[in-house]
Write a protein that holds these residues in place. Structure first.
Motif, short mmCIF file in Angstrom:
data_model
loop_
_atom_site.label_atom_id
_atom_site.label_comp_id
_atom_site.label_asym_id
_atom_site.label_seq_id
_atom_site.Cartn_x
_atom_site.Cartn_y
_atom_site.Cartn_z
N ALA A 56 1.96 -1.09 -1.97
CA ALA A 56 3.09 -1.41 -2.85
C ALA A 56 3.24 -2.92 -3.02
CB ALA A 56 4.38 -0.81 -2.28
N TYR A 57 3.07 -3.67 -1.95
CA TYR A 57 3.19 -5.12 -2.05
C TYR A 57 2.15 -5.68 -3.02
CZ TYR A 57 3.38 -10.05 -0.85
OH TYR A 57 3.50 -11.41 -0.93
N ALA A 58 0.91 -5.22 -2.92
CA ALA A 58 -0.14 -5.71 -3.81
C ALA A 58 0.17 -5.35 -5.26
CB ALA A 58 -1.49 -5.12 -3.40
N ARG A 59 0.63 -4.14 -5.50
CA ARG A 59 0.95 -3.72 -6.87
C ARG A 59 2.05 -4.57 -7.48
NH1 ARG A 59 0.65 2.76 -7.52
NH2 ARG A 59 -0.54 3.29 -5.65
N MET A 60 3.09 -4.82 -6.70
CA MET A 60 4.28 -5.46 -7.26
C MET A 60 4.20 -6.98 -7.23
SD MET A 60 5.77 -2.76 -8.20
CE MET A 60 7.43 -3.24 -8.70
N SER A 61 3.35 -7.53 -6.41
CA SER A 61 3.21 -8.99 -6.37
C SER A 61 2.08 -9.48 -7.26
CB SER A 61 2.95 -9.46 -4.93
OG SER A 61 1.69 -9.00 -4.46
N GLY A 62 1.17 -8.57 -7.62
CA GLY A 62 0.02 -8.97 -8.42
C GLY A 62 -1.02 -9.73 -7.62
N THR A 63 -0.99 -9.59 -6.30
CA THR A 63 -1.95 -10.27 -5.43
C THR A 63 -2.72 -9.24 -4.62
OG1 THR A 63 -0.36 -10.48 -3.61
CG2 THR A 63 -0.40 -12.26 -5.24
N VAL A 64 -3.67 -9.73 -3.82
CA VAL A 64 -4.38 -8.86 -2.89
C VAL A 64 -3.64 -8.88 -1.56
CG1 VAL A 64 -5.94 -10.72 -2.19
CG2 VAL A 64 -6.62 -8.35 -1.84
N ALA A 65 -3.53 -7.74 -0.92
CA ALA A 65 -2.88 -7.64 0.38
C ALA A 65 -3.88 -7.10 1.39
CB ALA A 65 -1.65 -6.73 0.30
N ALA A 66 -3.47 -7.08 2.66
CA ALA A 66 -4.36 -6.59 3.71
C ALA A 66 -3.61 -5.65 4.64
CB ALA A 66 -4.96 -7.75 4.51
N LEU A 67 -4.38 -4.75 5.23
CA LEU A 67 -3.89 -3.81 6.23
C LEU A 67 -4.74 -3.99 7.47
CD1 LEU A 67 -2.38 -1.18 7.17
CD2 LEU A 67 -4.25 0.10 6.10
N ALA A 418 9.02 1.42 -0.87
CA ALA A 418 10.17 0.56 -1.15
C ALA A 418 10.15 -0.70 -0.29
CB ALA A 418 11.47 1.33 -0.91
N VAL A 419 9.66 -0.61 0.95
CA VAL A 419 9.56 -1.80 1.80
C VAL A 419 8.58 -2.80 1.20
CG1 VAL A 419 8.85 -2.68 4.06
CG2 VAL A 419 10.20 -0.58 3.91
N GLY A 420 7.38 -2.33 0.82
CA GLY A 420 6.40 -3.23 0.23
C GLY A 420 6.90 -3.85 -1.06
N ALA A 421 7.56 -3.04 -1.91
CA ALA A 421 8.10 -3.56 -3.17
C ALA A 421 9.21 -4.57 -2.91
CB ALA A 421 8.61 -2.40 -4.01
N ALA A 422 10.04 -4.31 -1.89
CA ALA A 422 11.14 -5.23 -1.57
C ALA A 422 10.61 -6.59 -1.13
CB ALA A 422 12.01 -4.63 -0.47
N LEU A 423 9.53 -6.60 -0.37
CA LEU A 423 8.96 -7.87 0.09
C LEU A 423 8.33 -8.64 -1.06
CD1 LEU A 423 7.44 -6.69 3.47
CD2 LEU A 423 9.50 -8.07 3.14
N ALA A 424 7.85 -7.92 -2.07
CA ALA A 424 7.28 -8.58 -3.25
C ALA A 424 8.36 -9.14 -4.16
CB ALA A 424 6.39 -7.60 -4.02
N HIS A 425 9.56 -8.54 -4.13
CA HIS A 425 10.66 -8.98 -4.99
C HIS A 425 11.94 -9.13 -4.17
CE1 HIS A 425 8.53 -8.68 -8.79
NE2 HIS A 425 8.00 -7.57 -8.35
N PRO A 426 12.00 -10.16 -3.34
CA PRO A 426 13.17 -10.32 -2.46
C PRO A 426 14.45 -10.66 -3.19
CG PRO A 426 11.72 -12.23 -2.32
CD PRO A 426 10.99 -11.19 -3.12
N ASP A 427 14.36 -10.97 -4.49
CA ASP A 427 15.55 -11.31 -5.28
C ASP A 427 16.24 -10.07 -5.84
OD1 ASP A 427 13.18 -10.94 -6.77
OD2 ASP A 427 14.05 -11.93 -8.52
#
Length: 547
Positions: A56-67, A418-427
């Motif tokens: 979710a973070y990668a999708r919503m931030s437009g960046t690459v993420a890692a696990l 929702a957690v990953g999306a929230a971290l990508a859009h903290p505003d």
């Protein structure tokens, strides 16, 4: 420096700023290496939740993420989330420690596991090549939009890297936009010139500001109506010509207008069974065009009049450059505009409220919450019978307002989404919309929400059942004991994790939600909504057709 630390540092140097995971002995040093290199580590309570957060973070931030996961069971625990990411072509690097000794309790064929779920397996093979192999994994994830499993054998992790090895670590170049051919854009322009009722359907490949602007300009010229797949919902928010989502989630009026189109153009959109209702949204004489920068995607789900290989924004702009004459009316009549304004939103479709004193109608609940919650929101939705209500009755401000992790159709991913999306859009206010089954599957991540201090609203559409199965099998008289459960007080579960919580049976019970929204929001809020279960959701039949 050991390979384990060098890999973590190289990952950060290659542009990965967030690493999600659960740390064990096998990935301890490499995770600390990523932190030392400048990446932020987000600890989840389960590897499955960590995988979905990273997705979710990668999708919503437009960046690459890692696990980051432990060898063997750490990876197998994460596989459902990894499968979702792989099916969605999410740029994600999975760092998995690997036990190569067959007698180890932790040994499994991790390469085979990657292949099985659609991820790309690669491996760190030596101390001399560890940094370059890590950077190559990041490049592969970014340039080919793939989920990559980077296996890290334990014996290799313990080796010493050569002096200066990290000097070669750097972020990958930006992915080059694919220029469409002149013949392809000319053929597209010719079809647009002939169309009387064109409809554009934008998907994941159009989810950029540039893509949106280019499509709006082209649609304005040719009088096209605008729709999206579920994953791109909100892209055309605010346009009077937006039909919202095309497919199983379409309102009756939206579906009717799409069915009447004489030209449907899918922009970065697969036009699959969900988006086209198994082809029923396509008229017998409708010309179908697909634009995608991946040639293998063209025609993968249905026959096309034309397939164009190219970046969405570039293709739309080249098509507009080839336009002949001035703007056309196309599908944009006053009557169509009025009907869109009055009947396309699901909340404007009349319905009979079936709520009681003990159970609230999910439509009534969703409309009330839509009015209460601030417009600047980011929503993560789980799978299940309930999912259409928050997906379509809760409005979104733009294409970054909904994170829809449904390519694998697994329940239990919504909270982590929702957690990953929230971290990508903290505003924005993060909102997790869950069914009771998915909420209890992912309940461990309620601790992650509280620990991270996220001011999240968790809405549980609680019918005390696996509602999809209830409504699918009940009409044939099958026993339902295996999918119906005694009432569960999920509000109390939430309080146990440090949430404020409220049980909602009627609209009046939502008053504490208003109080929470106006307060400091120092603790997250869980809404245990006891919903009626008298009927299956309108999209449910479509879902089971896809099995």
């Amino acid at each position: 420096m050991k390979v384990a630390e060098a890999v973590g540092r190289a990952l950060a140097a290659a542009g990965v700023d967030r690493v999600f995971g659960v740390v064990g002995s096998g990935n301890f040093r490499l995770t600390n290496g990523a932190i030392a290199g400048g990446a932020r580590f987000v600890a989840a309570r389960h590897e499955g939740g960590a995988a979905t957060m990273a997705d979710a973070y990668a999708r919503m931030s437009g960046t690459v993420a890692a696990l980051s996961v432990h060898q063997g069971p750490g990876l197998t625990n994460a596989l459902t989330g990894v499968a979702e990411a792989a099916k969605s072509r999410t740029p994600l690097v999975v760092l998995a420690a690997e036990a190569t000794e067959p007698r180890s309790n932790f040994h499994v064929d991790q390469e085979a596991l990657a292949h099985a779920v659609g991820a790309v397996p690669v491996r760190v093979t030596s101390a001399e090549g560890a940094v370059e192999e890590t950077c190559a994994a990041v490049r592969l994830a970014v340039h080919e939009r793939r989920t990559v499993l980077l296996n890290l054998p334990l014996h290799v992790q313990a080796l010493d890297v050569p002096e200066g090895a990290l000097d070669r670590a750097e972020p990958p170049a930006a992915r080059a936009a694919v220029e469409p051919s002149a013949a392809g854009t000319a053929a597209l322009t010719a079809l647009l010139e002939q169309a009387q009722r064109p409809v554009f359907v934008a998907g994941r490949g159009a989810r950029t500001l540039g893509g949106r602007d280019a499509l709006v300009e082209l649609a304005d010229h040719y009088g096209a109506l605008l729709a999206t797949s579920a994953v791109a919902r909100g892209l055309f928010q605010g346009s009077p010509w937006s039909l919202d989502v095309s497919g199983g989630f379409s309102s009756p009026r939206a579906a009717e207008l799409i069915e009447r189109a004489d030209l449907i153009v899918g922009w970065g959109c697969a036009l699959n069974m969900w988006t086209m209702r198994h082809g029923r949204l396509i008229g017998s004489d409708t010309a179908v065009v697909q634009v995608d920068d991946d040639p293998s995607a063209l025609g993968a789900h249905r026959a096309l009049r034309l397939g164009v290989t190219g970046d969405v924004e570039l293709t739309a702009r080249r098509a507009l450059e080839g336009a002949v004459g001035g703007p056309r009316q196309g599908y944009r009549t006053a009557a169509v505009e009025a009907s869109i304004a009055a009947r396309v939103r699901w909340r404007d479709v009349p319905y009979e409220d079936t709520g009681t004193r003990e159970r609230i109608d999910p439509r009534t609940l969703s409309i009330a919450l839509d009015d209460l919650l601030p417009a600047e929101r980011v929503i993560g939705v789980d799978s299940g019978n309930f999912m259409g209500y928050p997906s379509m009755f809760l409005s979104v401000p733009d294409h970054q307002g909904l994170c829809f992790t449904q390519a694998f159709q697994s329940i239990g991913l919504g909270l982590a989404t929702a957690v990953g999306a929230a971290l990508a859009h903290p505003d924005r206010l993060p909102v997790a919309a869950l069914g009771d089954g998915g909420a209890l599957m992912g309940a461990a991540e309620l601790d992650t929400v509280r620990r991270l201090g996220l001011p999240m609203v968790v809405i549980v559409y609680n019918d005390d059942a696996y509602g999809a199965e209830v409504h699918h099998f009940a009409p044939d008289g099958h026993p339902l004991d295996t999918v119906v459960f005694p009432p569960t007080d999920i509000a109390t579960v939430g309080r146990g994790y440090g949430f404020e919580a409220v049980t909602v049976k009627t609209p009046d019970d939502l008053r504490p939600v208003r109080h929470w929204l106006t307060g400091p929001r120092s603790n997250p809020l869980l809404i245990d909504a006891k919903i009626v279960s008298d009927q299956g959701a309108w999209w449910l039949e479509e879902a089971f057709r896809g099995h």
